[in-house]
Design a protein around this motif. Structure first.
Motif, PDB file in Angstrom:
ATOM      1  N   GLU A   1      -5.763   3.251  -7.914  1.00 17.21           N
ATOM      2  CA  GLU A   1      -4.353   3.315  -8.317  1.00 17.21           C
ATOM      3  C   GLU A   1      -4.175   4.157  -9.579  1.00 17.21           C
TER       4      GLU A   1
ATOM      5  N   GLN B   1      -4.564   7.792  -8.758  1.00 17.63           N
ATOM      6  CA  GLN B   1      -3.330   8.257  -8.119  1.00 17.63           C
ATOM      7  C   GLN B   1      -2.223   8.463  -9.152  1.00 17.63           C
ATOM      8  N   TRP B   2      -2.153   7.574 -10.114  1.00 15.38           N
ATOM      9  CA  TRP B   2      -1.155   7.749 -11.186  1.00 15.38           C
ATOM     10  C   TRP B   2      -1.430   9.010 -11.992  1.00 15.38           C
TER      11      TRP B   2
ATOM     12  N   TYR C   1       6.303   4.752 -13.100  1.00 17.27           N
ATOM     13  CA  TYR C   1       5.225   4.507 -12.135  1.00 17.27           C
ATOM     14  C   TYR C   1       4.129   3.644 -12.761  1.00 17.27           C
TER      15      TYR C   1
ATOM     16  N   ARG D   1       1.839   3.175  -2.184  1.00 20.20           N
ATOM     17  CA  ARG D   1       2.841   3.332  -3.250  1.00 20.20           C
ATOM     18  C   ARG D   1       3.016   4.789  -3.636  1.00 20.20           C
TER      19      ARG D   1
ATOM     20  N   LEU E   1       2.751  -0.146 -11.591  1.00 18.96           N
ATOM     21  CA  LEU E   1       1.351  -0.535 -11.404  1.00 18.96           C
ATOM     22  C   LEU E   1       0.990  -1.759 -12.249  1.00 18.96           C
TER      23      LEU E   1
ATOM     24  N   TRP F   1      -0.114  -5.284 -10.696  1.00 18.50           N
ATOM     25  CA  TRP F   1      -1.422  -5.828 -11.083  1.00 18.50           C
ATOM     26  C   TRP F   1      -1.292  -7.261 -11.589  1.00 18.50           C
TER      27      TRP F   1
ATOM     28  N   GLU G   1       0.850  -1.178   0.000  1.00 18.42           N
ATOM     29  CA  GLU G   1       0.000   0.000   0.000  1.00 18.42           C
ATOM     30  C   GLU G   1       0.895   1.240   0.000  1.00 18.42           C
TER      31      GLU G   1
ATOM     32  N   MET H   1      -5.239  -5.044  -5.192  1.00 20.31           N
ATOM     33  CA  MET H   1      -5.233  -3.666  -5.671  1.00 20.31           C
ATOM     34  C   MET H   1      -6.639  -3.163  -5.953  1.00 20.31           C
TER      35      MET H   1
END
Length: 392
Positions: free
Chosen positions: A172, A175-176, A152, A118, A156, A160, A116, A167
């Motif tokens: 995610e 956030q990316w 990044y 990340r 991910l 994944w 978590e 996840m």
């Protein structure tokens, strides 16, 4: 009054000597960049250890140790290159692009092993981006930001594939996206910072040029380009210190242009100035590179000849005298000619410089009293003086 002028000159020279410390310096800036990059790496290490202790990272202690050891190995290699000045010939002596890419790789690799948070680990990337802003132009910033965003996203994707059930893909990706928007913002800000740095660099070059010019003006005689009185006295003090510290000798020569007042009165001060400048040129052509010559004022000069005794100095002085006597001043006036009288004294260990100069001045007086246009050197024995007169 003379003492006041010398004190003012010493104060000005002290200011000029301290001024370069105020100017920007590539190596000093590079070392500052090293310290900042290492601090970012220390923060990365601390955060990784805290998350590991909290149980938020996959893999065991060995995995963490390998991650951190690899990160610090690259940091230390880059730091040593900068510290040992191996990068000063490069366009970017800080190696900022290489260092920021390495910091980015270290941070994102650590983020891959986290269950978590990340994004909180990846946020350290922006500290590296800020560091890059001070050295990189737009292409470099785009490369670093592109590497961060792509790296990044790759993290991910890999997470994944291996731990997809753990996840929240939507969260995610949001956030990316936030990460990418922030990276683009840093690029825009970095362009402005880099433009400011470029402007400061240009002003720094101008400052260094101005300092060099100011120092030359402070130690040079304006008319002849020779050292001025204050600086030649500083050089004499340095020579005396060398002579007192070991097997070292030097000789002082007082030089006076003969009947210079008559030249000014008969041919004009402009012609007198040209004679002085030409004498300075002849001195540069005649003396050794290690020798010093300064103008005391008017038509008076002093030579400082390192690693030379009185006899050797007399030969150097005679070449100078003969060169000026042979100089053709007919372009100024067919009737114009110039000559010099030179007095020579070798420094005696333990004596005051005033005594050395007084002995050289006495030999100059002897040269004038014996008809001028000649060299008089003080011998080892004080009973007589060696005179080198022109051959008739």
């Amino acid at each position: 009054m003379t003492r006041s002028i010398e004190q003012s000159g010493a104060t000005m020279m002290g200011d000029l000597q301290q001024a370069p410390a105020l100017a920007l310096d590539d190596h000093r800036l590079a070392l500052g960049h090293v310290r900042t990059a290492l601090l970012i790496s220390m923060l990365h290490t601390l955060v990784a250890i805290v998350y590991f202790q909290g149980g938020y990272m996959t893999g065991g202690a060995l995995t963490l140790a390998v991650l951190l050891a690899g990160a610090w190995a690259g940091n230390l290699v880059l730091a040593m290159l900068v510290w040992r000045r191996r990068t000063l010939g490069r366009q970017d002596p800080t190696l900022s692009l290489q260092w920021n890419l390495w910091l980015t790789a270290s941070v994102l690799t650590t983020a891959y092993f986290m269950n978590e948070f990340r994004l909180s680990m990846a946020m350290l990337f922006f500290a590296a981006m800020l560091l890059a802003s001070f050295r990189q132009a737009l292409p470099g910033l785009l490369l670093v930001s592109g590497a961060g965003m792509a790296g990044y996203l790759l993290v991910l994707i890999l997470v994944w594939q291996q731990r997809g059930l753990q996840m929240n893909l939507t969260l995610e990706m949001l956030q990316w996206l936030l990460f990418c928007i922030t990276a683009v913002s840093f690029v825009i800000t970095g362009v402005g910072i880099n433009a400011l740095r470029s402007s400061l660099t240009a002003k720094n070059r101008q400052l260094n040029d101005a300092l060099a010019q100011a120092r030359e003006m402070a130690i040079r005689d304006e008319l002849t380009g020779l050292f001025n009185r204050r600086h030649i006295m500083e050089l004499l003090a340095q020579q005396r210190a060398l002579a007192e510290s070991g097997e070292y000798r030097f000789t002082v020569c007082f030089v006076d242009l003969d009947h210079f007042k008559r030249i000014n009165d008969r041919f004009g001060h402009g012609s007198g100035d040209r004679v002085l400048r030409r004498f300075a040129q002849i001195a540069h052509e005649t003396l050794r590179e290690a020798d010093y010559i300064g103008r005391l004022g008017g038509e008076e000069f002093v030579l400082v000849l390192p690693q030379s005794d009185a006899q050797g100095a007399a030969q150097v002085a005679e070449r100078l005298r003969a060169a000026l006597a042979a100089e053709d001043f007919s372009p100024l006036d067919p009737a114009l000619s110039a000559s010099v009288s030179i007095g020579i004294a070798e420094y005696r260990p333990g004596e005051n410089l005033k005594d050395t100069l007084a002995r050289a001045d006495h030999c100059l007086y002897l040269a004038k009293s014996r008809g001028r246009d000649r060299v008089v050197a003080e011998p080892v024995s004080p009973e007589a003086a060696l005179t080198l007169a022109p051959q008739i």
